[in-house]
Design a protein around this motif. Structure first.
Motif, PDB file in Angstrom:
ATOM      1  N   SER A  87       0.846  -1.199   0.000  1.00 40.59           N
ATOM      2  CA  SER A  87       0.000   0.000   0.000  1.00 40.59           C
ATOM      3  C   SER A  87       0.882   1.250   0.000  1.00 40.59           C
ATOM      4  CB  SER A  87      -0.981  -0.006   1.170  1.00 40.59           C
ATOM      5  OG  SER A  87      -0.283  -0.021   2.381  1.00 40.59           O
ATOM      6  N   THR A 104       3.575   5.567  -5.859  1.00 36.76           N
ATOM      7  CA  THR A 104       3.246   5.725  -7.285  1.00 36.76           C
ATOM      8  C   THR A 104       2.369   6.959  -7.471  1.00 36.76           C
ATOM      9  OG1 THR A 104       3.215   3.334  -7.413  1.00 36.76           O
ATOM     10  CG2 THR A 104       2.356   4.521  -9.305  1.00 36.76           C
ATOM     11  N   LEU A 105       1.404   7.104  -6.569  1.00 39.91           N
ATOM     12  CA  LEU A 105       0.523   8.276  -6.636  1.00 39.91           C
ATOM     13  C   LEU A 105       1.329   9.562  -6.450  1.00 39.91           C
ATOM     14  CD1 LEU A 105      -2.520   9.205  -6.693  1.00 39.91           C
ATOM     15  CD2 LEU A 105      -2.340   9.338  -4.208  1.00 39.91           C
ATOM     16  N   HIS A 128      -4.587  14.411   0.195  1.00 40.47           N
ATOM     17  CA  HIS A 128      -5.158  13.445   1.131  1.00 40.47           C
ATOM     18  C   HIS A 128      -4.195  13.040   2.250  1.00 40.47           C
ATOM     19  CE1 HIS A 128      -8.824  13.033  -1.104  1.00 40.47           C
ATOM     20  NE2 HIS A 128      -8.171  12.766  -2.214  1.00 40.47           N
ATOM     21  N   TYR A 129      -2.962  13.532   2.200  1.00 44.85           N
ATOM     22  CA  TYR A 129      -1.972  13.236   3.232  1.00 44.85           C
ATOM     23  C   TYR A 129      -2.519  13.613   4.613  1.00 44.85           C
ATOM     24  CZ  TYR A 129       2.752  12.795   5.064  1.00 44.85           C
ATOM     25  OH  TYR A 129       3.843  12.395   5.763  1.00 44.85           O
ATOM     26  N   PRO A 130      -2.237  12.885   5.723  1.00 48.53           N
ATOM     27  CA  PRO A 130      -1.413  11.674   5.841  1.00 48.53           C
ATOM     28  C   PRO A 130      -2.230  10.382   5.650  1.00 48.53           C
ATOM     29  CG  PRO A 130      -2.004  12.441   8.011  1.00 48.53           C
ATOM     30  CD  PRO A 130      -2.669  13.377   7.034  1.00 48.53           C
ATOM     31  N   TYR A 131      -1.528   9.257   5.581  1.00 53.79           N
ATOM     32  CA  TYR A 131      -2.163   7.986   5.260  1.00 53.79           C
ATOM     33  C   TYR A 131      -1.946   6.901   6.323  1.00 53.79           C
ATOM     34  CZ  TYR A 131      -2.457  10.179   0.686  1.00 53.79           C
ATOM     35  OH  TYR A 131      -2.727  11.048  -0.324  1.00 53.79           O
ATOM     36  N   GLU A 162      -2.722  15.274  -5.823  1.00 52.64           N
ATOM     37  CA  GLU A 162      -3.707  14.388  -5.211  1.00 52.64           C
ATOM     38  C   GLU A 162      -3.105  13.732  -3.957  1.00 52.64           C
ATOM     39  OE1 GLU A 162      -5.515  11.847  -8.146  1.00 52.64           O
ATOM     40  OE2 GLU A 162      -6.830  10.923  -6.640  1.00 52.64           O
ATOM     41  N   ASP A 212       3.028  10.221  -9.697  1.00 48.31           N
ATOM     42  CA  ASP A 212       2.172  10.514 -10.849  1.00 48.31           C
ATOM     43  C   ASP A 212       1.287  11.730 -10.650  1.00 48.31           C
ATOM     44  OD1 ASP A 212       3.192   8.383 -12.128  1.00 48.31           O
ATOM     45  OD2 ASP A 212       1.523   7.023 -11.705  1.00 48.31           O
ATOM     46  N   ILE A 252      -4.976   5.026   8.150  1.00 49.56           N
ATOM     47  CA  ILE A 252      -5.763   4.098   7.323  1.00 49.56           C
ATOM     48  C   ILE A 252      -4.961   2.832   7.020  1.00 49.56           C
ATOM     49  CG2 ILE A 252      -7.025   3.803   5.151  1.00 49.56           C
ATOM     50  CD1 ILE A 252      -7.795   6.701   5.209  1.00 49.56           C
ATOM     51  N   ILE A 253      -3.669   2.976   6.771  1.00 52.73           N
ATOM     52  CA  ILE A 253      -2.831   1.787   6.544  1.00 52.73           C
ATOM     53  C   ILE A 253      -2.846   0.889   7.785  1.00 52.73           C
ATOM     54  CG2 ILE A 253      -0.463   0.968   6.143  1.00 52.73           C
ATOM     55  CD1 ILE A 253       0.007   3.495   4.477  1.00 52.73           C
ATOM     56  N   GLN A 301       3.761   1.343  -1.418  1.00 51.47           N
ATOM     57  CA  GLN A 301       4.225   1.367  -2.811  1.00 51.47           C
ATOM     58  C   GLN A 301       3.190   2.041  -3.712  1.00 51.47           C
ATOM     59  OE1 GLN A 301       6.564  -1.126  -4.638  1.00 51.47           O
ATOM     60  NE2 GLN A 301       5.762  -0.658  -6.629  1.00 51.47           N
ATOM     61  N   GLY A 302       1.928   1.653  -3.536  1.00 48.30           N
ATOM     62  CA  GLY A 302       0.857   2.260  -4.328  1.00 48.30           C
ATOM     63  C   GLY A 302       0.768   3.757  -4.089  1.00 48.30           C
ATOM     64  N   LEU A 303       0.959   4.166  -2.834  1.00 50.53           N
ATOM     65  CA  LEU A 303       0.905   5.593  -2.518  1.00 50.53           C
ATOM     66  C   LEU A 303       2.106   6.336  -3.104  1.00 50.53           C
ATOM     67  CD1 LEU A 303      -0.413   5.438   1.150  1.00 50.53           C
ATOM     68  CD2 LEU A 303      -1.572   6.463  -0.821  1.00 50.53           C
TER      69      LEU A 303
END
Lengths: 222, 222
Positions: free
Chosen positions: A191, A197-198, A209-212, A205, A201, A215-216, A193-195
């Motif tokens: 997850s 990538t975001l 939405h930071y922080p994460y 965005e 890219d 939720i992780i 890693q996915g973030l």
């Protein structure tokens, strides 16, 4: 007026102080201007001549190598302290995840990797991929870059070990769900890693939405 | 014996049945052999001559286009049914996440994208990236490939809309945590993205820990 010649000891101290103040200035300017930072920028921020900078460092890549090495070493120290702290497994894991997200974000910012990523239409963002890009940017294959590479590998390895260890500990204490620890660790890393990538890219965005971390962390609770 | 000539209507039915049986055979062989499947393989699996296959399809890319189009259309139908079902938001979201993971896994398998990914040392795995690679493989820019591309875009868009809608619904019913719905949706998509990267880079590790839906769903519960 009589000037007393400085002893070798004093000279060394002065040189070391100058070196540190150049690194400090470089750190700030890299954080602000990213990879486009020049030696002239650093010199001006440190209020010294570019010539003096070259007295201490071969090029800006060498300065960056040293700064990144310092950051990683300091992170490794923090990880060690973390493991000896009296906090719960959940609290320590939370700090570790935040640190991982921040580390990647800093690297992305400092290298302006976003722009590069957009150009390559590749959007991969794991820690090793970021390292690969950093070393492509550094373009020097000397012993210092090798040391740095080893230090980064050690960071990745340490983080993996600690995450697994904390999950096992948290399961023993009944803090976490009872899925296989390697699977929970995997979900955390993928997850992140996915973030990453975001962040590469669509940085706006990501920032929005930071922080994460919270939720992780929920993935660990049943 | 008198043979009564088939009517145009009957001919059409026979041709359609033959076409369907070729597609069915191709589907199975693609699933087993991936992108290395040849027209000869398909012909042999369908118990017809390669010549007959070419009577219906220009090349294997055309067959693949059609099969993928069917899958996506069927998924879109399923999504619509899903939204009209009486299940809770959580149950429907769970099904949707499983379908997303399965769709990507199938695409990866059928295209042998893992090997390609390893060669490129790129490890990106989002839905659009997979599409890009598929169209690179298809190498035909005709109208059918364009239709397929539009259908895939529609799939991505529909999934995004439904996920957001289900999160909002689940929050209203008190099923989910109260984070901003776009943020929760983002976390779902980015964790799936991270898992797709894993499926591309380390398929054995991905298979080993499969499935992942339950753990992803936990991010939604406070």
């Amino acid at each position: 007026m009589i000037t007393i010649p400085r002893t070798e000891e004093e000279n060394k101290r002065v040189r070391e102080a100058q070196r540190i103040s150049i690194l400090e200035a470089a750190k700030n300017i890299f954080a602000r201007k990213g990879w486009s930072t020049t030696i002239t920028d650093i010199a001006s921020a440190a209020s010294v001549s570019p010539g003096l900078i070259y007295h201490y460092f071969v090029n800006k890549e060498a300065i960056f190598c040293e700064l990144l090495g310092q950051t990683i070493q300091s992170d490794l120290d923090i990880f060690q302290q973390l493991m000896q702290s009296g906090d719960t497994a959940a609290q320590r894991l939370e700090m570790l995840i935040s640190s991982m997200l921040k580390f990647r974000q800093d690297q992305i910012k400092q290298f302006g990797i976003t722009v590069q990523a957009a150009k390559e239409t590749s959007s991969s963002g794991n820690e090793l991929e970021i390292m690969r890009r950093i070393f492509k940017n550094l373009k020097n294959n000397d012993s210092k870059a090798k040391d740095l590479q080893e230090l980064m590998m050690k960071r990745v390895q340490t983080v993996h070990e600690i995450v697994l260890q904390l999950i096992v500990e948290g399961q023993k204490n009944g803090e976490f769900a009872s899925d296989p620890p390697p699977k929970l660790a995997l979900m955390i890393f993928q997850s992140i890693q996915g973030l990453t990538t975001l962040a590469l890219d669509k940085p706006e965005e990501y920032e929005q939405h930071y922080p994460y971390t919270d939720i992780i962390m929920r993935m660990l609770y049943s």
